[in-house]
Motif scaffolding. Structure first.
Motif, short mmCIF file in Angstrom:
data_model
loop_
_atom_site.label_atom_id
_atom_site.label_comp_id
_atom_site.label_asym_id
_atom_site.label_seq_id
_atom_site.Cartn_x
_atom_site.Cartn_y
_atom_site.Cartn_z
N TYR A 44 0.83 -1.21 0.00
CA TYR A 44 0.00 0.00 0.00
C TYR A 44 0.87 1.26 0.00
O TYR A 44 0.52 2.26 -0.65
N TYR B 140 1.95 1.84 -3.55
CA TYR B 140 0.81 2.29 -4.35
C TYR B 140 0.45 3.73 -3.99
O TYR B 140 0.15 4.54 -4.87
N ARG B 141 0.50 4.04 -2.71
CA ARG B 141 0.09 5.37 -2.21
C ARG B 141 0.95 6.48 -2.80
O ARG B 141 0.48 7.61 -2.97
N LYS C 153 1.86 6.72 -5.81
CA LYS C 153 1.45 7.00 -7.19
C LYS C 153 -0.01 7.44 -7.27
O LYS C 153 -0.34 8.37 -8.00
N ARG C 154 -0.87 6.77 -6.54
CA ARG C 154 -2.29 7.07 -6.61
C ARG C 154 -2.89 7.09 -5.20
O ARG C 154 -2.22 6.74 -4.24
N ASN C 155 -4.17 7.45 -5.14
CA ASN C 155 -4.81 7.54 -3.82
C ASN C 155 -6.28 7.14 -3.93
O ASN C 155 -7.16 7.85 -3.45
N ARG C 156 -6.54 6.02 -4.57
CA ARG C 156 -7.91 5.58 -4.76
C ARG C 156 -8.48 5.03 -3.45
O ARG C 156 -7.84 4.27 -2.74
N THR C 157 -9.73 5.40 -3.21
CA THR C 157 -10.40 4.96 -1.98
C THR C 157 -10.58 3.45 -1.97
O THR C 157 -10.46 2.81 -0.92
N VAL D 35 -8.71 1.07 -3.17
CA VAL D 35 -7.48 0.37 -2.80
C VAL D 35 -7.21 0.55 -1.31
O VAL D 35 -6.76 -0.38 -0.63
N ARG E 237 -2.70 6.83 4.37
CA ARG E 237 -3.76 7.39 3.53
C ARG E 237 -3.90 8.89 3.79
O ARG E 237 -4.04 9.69 2.86
#
Length: 401
Positions: free
Chosen positions: A74, A77-78, A80-84, A86, A134
């Motif tokens: 995570y 991933y965090r 690069k992106r911040n999709r809820t 995931v 997050r």
């Protein structure tokens, strides 16, 4: 190989204080002996999770590796992106082992193969990491420091639940000598108070009085079903409440004392909870590291979600739903049994009623003086003790066995 249960025997304290001496001396001179601390911690982890409990040790190793993978993935991933979606998956994965352990008793009499002493408290720490990543509060995932935080052995089995950023500040920077001397003084005080609480008062209420009152309550079961009340049951309620407090508060004091000797200011867990003026005040004093964790990571986030999506127009209804969800989850966390769930629901209803009363009190300017405050403490104490009677599971024995 023998097993040592944390803070349960004089031999445990003798061993731990003896092996702590190099750490204490090092910190006194401003040095944190990282290698020795690692060996010291591993020794006590082996003594706790080895021997006849070797399967718990394997489960602990597997759990730590699993959480490392989840949080590391995570964190990458965090960046690069911040999709809820995931984020939700990461939280669910972090909490999945605990859910399996809690749900297993519903399907089999055997305990879960992946369960071990303290899995709940390690899960709280793991979920906290994902949520604070997050939020951006934790910028970088540090695997080695995270493992030290996760496996900090004084608090591994029953808390208190620390926060990673606070732990990191203490661990990276050894305390100044004057501060550390003060910490040693507090540690000694907490050790003696813990002995009084757990081994004297806790023993008296839990091992001497409680079995007698339980026997008397069961003997007068017929009277209870006839009148809905029996004096032995009332006595059992108050005695169990005292036992629960002194046993757990004593245990927490031991964990905090050893933490202080290691230069880590783990948070306090109890602050005179039976002096609370209302149920909300009680949860600001009882098992504080747990209640504050639920407040920050369940109640506040659910409240924000409900308000953001305008699911309820009335903010009062938002808080009421959030309270209900918060305490029901807390009840389920204790165990998937009717009395734990009812215990959570009871506190949710109590705190909702308390909020209604506080709004009424403010609107109608109800007088406040030492007598009304004393009455508030008396009522809160009895409400809490009744909730502990539910929590004890003794009613299950009284009614169904």
């Amino acid at each position: 190989m023998i097993n040592l249960q944390p803070y349960e025997s004089p031999g445990y304290f003798g061993l731990i204080i003896g092996l702590l001496l190099p750490i204490i001396i090092g910190l006194f001179y401003g040095k944190r002996l990282v290698i020795y601390e690692t060996i010291f911690s591993l020794t006590f982890l082996v003594l706790t999770f080895g021997g006849k409990d070797w399967h718990q040790g394997l489960a602990l190793i597997g759990y730590v590796l699993f959480e490392l993978i989840v949080i590391f993935a995570y964190s990458k991933y965090r960046l690069k992106r911040n999709r809820t979606s995931v984020f939700i998956i990461a939280v669910l994965l972090a909490i999945a082992p605990l859910i399996v352990v809690k749900m297993t008793p519903l399907f089999t009499i055997k305990s879960s193969l992946i369960g071990f002493l303290g899995i709940s408290y390690l899960t709280f720490k793991s979920v906290q990491m994902v949520m604070e990543m997050r939020d951006g509060a934790i910028k970088e995932f540090e695997p080695i420091l995270f493992v030290r935080f996760l496996l900090f052995f004084p608090t591994i089995s029953s808390g208190p639940i620390d926060r990673f950023r606070r732990f990191k500040t203490d661990y990276v920077n050894a305390p100044e000598r004057d501060k550390y001397v003060t910490m040693i003084g507090k540690a000694v005080k907490y050790l003696f108070l813990g002995f009084l609480y757990k081994f004297i008062l806790g023993y008296f209420f839990g091992k001497v009085l409680l079995p007698v009152l339980a026997h008397e309550s069961l003997a007068q079961r017929a009277a209870f079903f006839h009148t809905g009340l029996s004096w032995p049951l009332i006595e059992y309620m108050y005695t169990y409440s005292m036992y629960l407090f002194f046993d757990f508060a004593g245990y927490s004091l031991f964990a905090i004392a050893i933490s202080y000797l290691m230069g880590i200011e783990s948070p306090l867990n109890f602050n005179q909870p039976f002096k609370s003026h209302n149920v909300k005040d009680f949860w600001n004093r009882w098992h504080m590291s747990l209640s504050f964790w639920f407040r920050d990571y369940v109640f506040m986030r659910l409240t924000f979600f409900l308000m953001k999506h305008k699911i309820f127009k009335n903010r009062i209804h938002v808080s009421q739903v959030a309270y209900l969800a918060n305490f029901l989850i807390m009840g389920f966390w204790h165990g998937v049994t009717w009395y734990y769930i009812l215990y959570g629901a009871f506190h949710a209803v109590a705190i909702i009623i308390n909020d209604i009363w506080l709004r009424f009190k403010k609107k109608h300017q109800v007088p406040s003086n030492r007598w009304t405050k004393g009455l508030a403490i008396f009522i809160t104490f009895n409400v809490v003790c009744f909730s502990f009677l539910i929590f004890s599971g003794f009613l299950n024995t009284l009614w169904f066995k």
